[in-house]
Enzyme design. Structure first.
Site, short mmCIF file in Angstrom:
data_model
loop_
_atom_site.label_atom_id
_atom_site.label_comp_id
_atom_site.label_asym_id
_atom_site.label_seq_id
_atom_site.Cartn_x
_atom_site.Cartn_y
_atom_site.Cartn_z
N HIS A 1 9.60 -16.55 -10.35
CA HIS A 1 10.19 -15.32 -10.91
C HIS A 1 10.55 -14.33 -9.80
O HIS A 1 9.72 -14.02 -8.95
CB HIS A 1 9.15 -14.71 -11.85
CG HIS A 1 9.62 -13.52 -12.62
ND1 HIS A 1 8.88 -12.38 -12.75
CD2 HIS A 1 10.76 -13.31 -13.34
CE1 HIS A 1 9.51 -11.51 -13.52
NE2 HIS A 1 10.66 -12.04 -13.88
N HIS B 1 16.33 -5.65 -9.62
CA HIS B 1 15.89 -5.68 -11.02
C HIS B 1 16.29 -4.42 -11.78
O HIS B 1 16.84 -4.49 -12.87
CB HIS B 1 14.38 -5.88 -11.08
CG HIS B 1 13.85 -5.96 -12.47
ND1 HIS B 1 13.53 -4.84 -13.23
CD2 HIS B 1 13.60 -7.02 -13.28
CE1 HIS B 1 13.11 -5.21 -14.42
NE2 HIS B 1 13.13 -6.52 -14.48
#
Ligand code: G3P
Ligand code: MG
Length: 250
Positions: free
Chosen positions: A11, A53
């Site tokens: 991730h 992000h």
């Protein structure tokens, strides 16, 4: 279209061990044996896809403000490692181009989560789609997987790069989610793992799609999902799960 990822996916590069969404994080994941990576991609003001992000620079750099309001020439010089630890000071925000080169050179699979700056969903999908076709030229069997929480981003990607597989990301099971995944031409659904019960996994499979989850960091949850037929796990815990087999205990 076939599912382009192995079972275990690191991730944001390698989750927590290195600064997320940097080349250093990808290197750490690879050192732990990972061959597939998820990352978050958005556009600079001048339209270059890069990894970050959040909408803002605040959490993962020492700058402040909306990242997508700055040109790549400026973003490319920003330190995206010092916030994590001193060892990673000087690590910069990577372009999708740099990550693609790393993945292609090392034979790694990639899950590009299209994470548009709010309000630029369709454009981000279209531009990232075009960029992926350019970067993966000559690699038709090793294309990345697109995923997004934003249907418009997947619609944009489908316009410019219909041959690149897509998955719908879900953080809730709202009415019509499976139909929406089908309508978007997705080959899979990637959901928060707390949403994936046996019925949900079976429904996704019955629709001819793969069922994957984020972000699983504890062995008990991983084992439960594996025994209930999950097709892939995205994890931060690259030091806990050995990616060679589905059981995955390091
Ligand atoms: O792509 C799966 C996962 O990364 C979605 O959540 O917030 O970590 O991007 P987030
Ligand atoms: Mg993500």
């Amino acid at each position: 279209m076939t599912w382009p990822l192995p079972f275990w996916v690191a991730h944001r590069g390698a989750g927590k061990l290195a600064p997320e969404n940097t080349l250093a994080a990808f290197r750490v994941g690879a050192q732990h044996g990972y061959r597939a990576f998820e990352c978050d991609v958005k556009l600079s003001r001048d339209g270059l896809p890069f990894l970050l992000h959040d909408d803002t620079l605040n959490r993962t750099t020492r700058e402040r403000g909306i990242a997508g309001a700055r040109d790549w020439a400026e973003l490319s010089r920003i330190d995206a490692g010092a916030w994590h630890s001193r060892a990673y000071a000087g690590e910069t925000l990577p372009s999708l181009d740099a990550i693609a080169q790393f993945c292609i050179a090392n034979g790694h699979a990639l899950n590009i989560e299209i994470k548009p700056t709010t309000g630029s969903e369709l454009e981000t999908g279209e531009v990232v789609g075009r960029e992926v076709l350019r970067l993966w030229t000559g690699q038709p069997n090793h294309l990345p997987l697109f995923s997004s929480f934003k249907p418009d981003a997947l619609i944009g990607a489908a316009r410019s790069a219909p041959e690149v597989p897509r998955a719908l990301l879900l953080d809730a099971l709202k009415p019509g989610w499976l139909e929406q995944a089908k309508t978007l031409g997705c080959i899979g659904v990637v959901a928060n793992y707390t949403l994936m019960d046996r019925t949900t996994i079976d429904a996704i499979h019955a629709a001819g799609m793969k069922a994957a989850v984020y972000t699983v960091n504890d062995p008990a949850s991983a084992q439960w999902l594996i025994s209930n037929g999950i097709d892939g796990i995205i994890t931060d815990a690259v030091d806990r799960f050995a990616p060679a087999q589905p059981g995955g205990r390091a």
